[in-house]
Design a protein around this motif. Structure first.
Motif, PDB file in Angstrom:
ATOM      1  N   ASP A  97     -20.416 -17.363  35.726  1.00  0.00           N
ATOM      2  CA  ASP A  97     -21.145 -16.596  34.561  1.00  0.00           C
ATOM      3  C   ASP A  97     -20.578 -15.985  33.492  1.00  0.00           C
ATOM      4  OD1 ASP A  97     -23.594 -17.926  35.873  1.00  0.00           O
ATOM      5  OD2 ASP A  97     -24.079 -15.925  36.720  1.00  0.00           O
ATOM      6  N   ASN A  98     -20.951 -15.764  32.517  1.00  0.00           N
ATOM      7  CA  ASN A  98     -20.312 -14.700  31.428  1.00  0.00           C
ATOM      8  C   ASN A  98     -20.655 -13.395  31.905  1.00  0.00           C
ATOM      9  OD1 ASN A  98     -19.601 -16.835  30.044  1.00  0.00           O
ATOM     10  ND2 ASN A  98     -21.493 -16.781  28.686  1.00  0.00           N
ATOM     11  N   LEU A  99     -19.314 -12.784  32.153  1.00  0.00           N
ATOM     12  CA  LEU A  99     -19.543 -11.111  32.511  1.00  0.00           C
ATOM     13  C   LEU A  99     -19.613 -10.287  31.248  1.00  0.00           C
ATOM     14  CD1 LEU A  99     -16.636 -11.394  35.352  1.00  0.00           C
ATOM     15  CD2 LEU A  99     -19.083 -11.440  35.766  1.00  0.00           C
ATOM     16  N   PRO A 100     -20.407  -9.289  31.554  1.00  0.00           N
ATOM     17  CA  PRO A 100     -20.610  -8.356  30.380  1.00  0.00           C
ATOM     18  C   PRO A 100     -19.364  -7.669  30.026  1.00  0.00           C
ATOM     19  CG  PRO A 100     -21.296  -7.145  32.468  1.00  0.00           C
ATOM     20  CD  PRO A 100     -20.988  -8.671  32.825  1.00  0.00           C
ATOM     21  N   MET A 102      -6.232 -15.700  15.128  1.00  0.00           N
ATOM     22  CA  MET A 102      -6.732 -16.440  16.117  1.00  0.00           C
ATOM     23  C   MET A 102      -8.236 -16.647  15.935  1.00  0.00           C
ATOM     24  SD  MET A 102      -6.657 -15.550  20.362  1.00  0.00           S
ATOM     25  CE  MET A 102      -5.314 -16.833  20.740  1.00  0.00           C
ATOM     26  N   VAL A 103      -8.556 -17.907  16.043  1.00  0.00           N
ATOM     27  CA  VAL A 103     -10.103 -18.493  15.643  1.00  0.00           C
ATOM     28  C   VAL A 103     -10.745 -18.291  17.069  1.00  0.00           C
ATOM     29  CG1 VAL A 103     -11.370 -20.525  15.265  1.00  0.00           C
ATOM     30  CG2 VAL A 103      -9.006 -20.253  14.276  1.00  0.00           C
ATOM     31  N   LYS A 104     -12.015 -17.681  16.786  1.00  0.00           N
ATOM     32  CA  LYS A 104     -13.110 -17.477  17.886  1.00  0.00           C
ATOM     33  C   LYS A 104     -13.643 -18.930  18.054  1.00  0.00           C
ATOM     34  CE  LYS A 104     -15.031 -13.021  18.198  1.00  0.00           C
ATOM     35  NZ  LYS A 104     -16.101 -12.214  18.027  1.00  0.00           N
ATOM     36  N   THR A 105     -13.679 -19.242  19.285  1.00  0.00           N
ATOM     37  CA  THR A 105     -14.468 -20.364  19.902  1.00  0.00           C
ATOM     38  C   THR A 105     -15.819 -20.336  20.660  1.00  0.00           C
ATOM     39  OG1 THR A 105     -13.117 -20.672  21.807  1.00  0.00           O
ATOM     40  CG2 THR A 105     -12.263 -21.752  20.091  1.00  0.00           C
ATOM     41  N   LYS A 106     -16.397 -21.131  20.630  1.00  0.00           N
ATOM     42  CA  LYS A 106     -17.716 -21.047  21.301  1.00  0.00           C
ATOM     43  C   LYS A 106     -17.481 -21.137  23.088  1.00  0.00           C
ATOM     44  CE  LYS A 106     -21.744 -22.770  19.047  1.00  0.00           C
ATOM     45  NZ  LYS A 106     -22.600 -23.867  18.997  1.00  0.00           N
ATOM     46  N   GLU A 107     -18.307 -20.176  23.548  1.00  0.00           N
ATOM     47  CA  GLU A 107     -18.042 -20.291  24.987  1.00  0.00           C
ATOM     48  C   GLU A 107     -18.559 -21.500  25.666  1.00  0.00           C
ATOM     49  OE1 GLU A 107     -20.246 -16.944  26.179  1.00  0.00           O
ATOM     50  OE2 GLU A 107     -18.430 -15.481  25.792  1.00  0.00           O
ATOM     51  N   LEU A 108     -17.938 -21.981  26.807  1.00  0.00           N
ATOM     52  CA  LEU A 108     -18.393 -23.370  27.548  1.00  0.00           C
ATOM     53  C   LEU A 108     -19.654 -22.938  28.157  1.00  0.00           C
ATOM     54  CD1 LEU A 108     -15.078 -24.371  28.913  1.00  0.00           C
ATOM     55  CD2 LEU A 108     -16.026 -25.211  27.070  1.00  0.00           C
ATOM     56  N   SER A 109     -20.690 -24.032  28.154  1.00  0.00           N
ATOM     57  CA  SER A 109     -21.823 -23.667  28.900  1.00  0.00           C
ATOM     58  C   SER A 109     -21.541 -23.542  30.393  1.00  0.00           C
ATOM     59  CB  SER A 109     -22.626 -24.980  28.654  1.00  0.00           C
ATOM     60  OG  SER A 109     -22.190 -25.942  29.476  1.00  0.00           O
ATOM     61  N   LYS A 110     -22.349 -22.823  30.952  1.00  0.00           N
ATOM     62  CA  LYS A 110     -22.354 -22.707  32.442  1.00  0.00           C
ATOM     63  C   LYS A 110     -22.348 -24.231  33.179  1.00  0.00           C
ATOM     64  CE  LYS A 110     -24.579 -20.305  36.384  1.00  0.00           C
ATOM     65  NZ  LYS A 110     -25.635 -19.517  36.711  1.00  0.00           N
TER      66      LYS A 110
END
Length: 113
Positions: A51-54, A1-9
């Protein structure tokens, strides 16, 4: 599985604002999969934020120090130590981490092979 960038807020907030449309229509508009759109909307409903959660992880340095001081430390002891430090970890996580470091899974003593 390819890692992708997270979407901006900003993008995630725009997706949530479009929540009245179908997930596939929103996905096409923003160029993301409909499962991603669904996950973002569910996250907003559950956590009231986009938001991105820890991410959870075991602090390996603390575990290594404990194991080096007392090689006979059990998984239960390590779980309790980490819980006192504020990290929720299962015995399975401890076991996997110890195994990756070349230690026995039942206790932290080094494997003799």
């Amino acid at each position: 599985m390819v890692k992708t960038k997270e979407l901006s807020k900003n993008t995630r907030n725009k997706i949530v604002d479009q929540a009245g449309k179908t997930e596939s229509a929103i996905g096409k508009q923003f160029g993301v999969k409909k499962s991603t759109v669904g996950a973002i909307i569910r996250k907003r409903k559950t956590y009231k934020t986009t938001d991105n959660l820890p991410r959870s992880s075991a602090p390996r340095k603390m575990m290594n120090k404990t194991v080096n001081k007392n090689p006979r430390t059990t998984q239960g002891d390590l779980v309790n130590d980490l819980q006192r430090a504020g990290t929720k970890v299962t015995k399975a996580t401890i076991s996997n981490t110890l195994r990756r470091q070349g230690l026995k899974s039942c206790s932290a003593k080094a494997c003799v092979a």
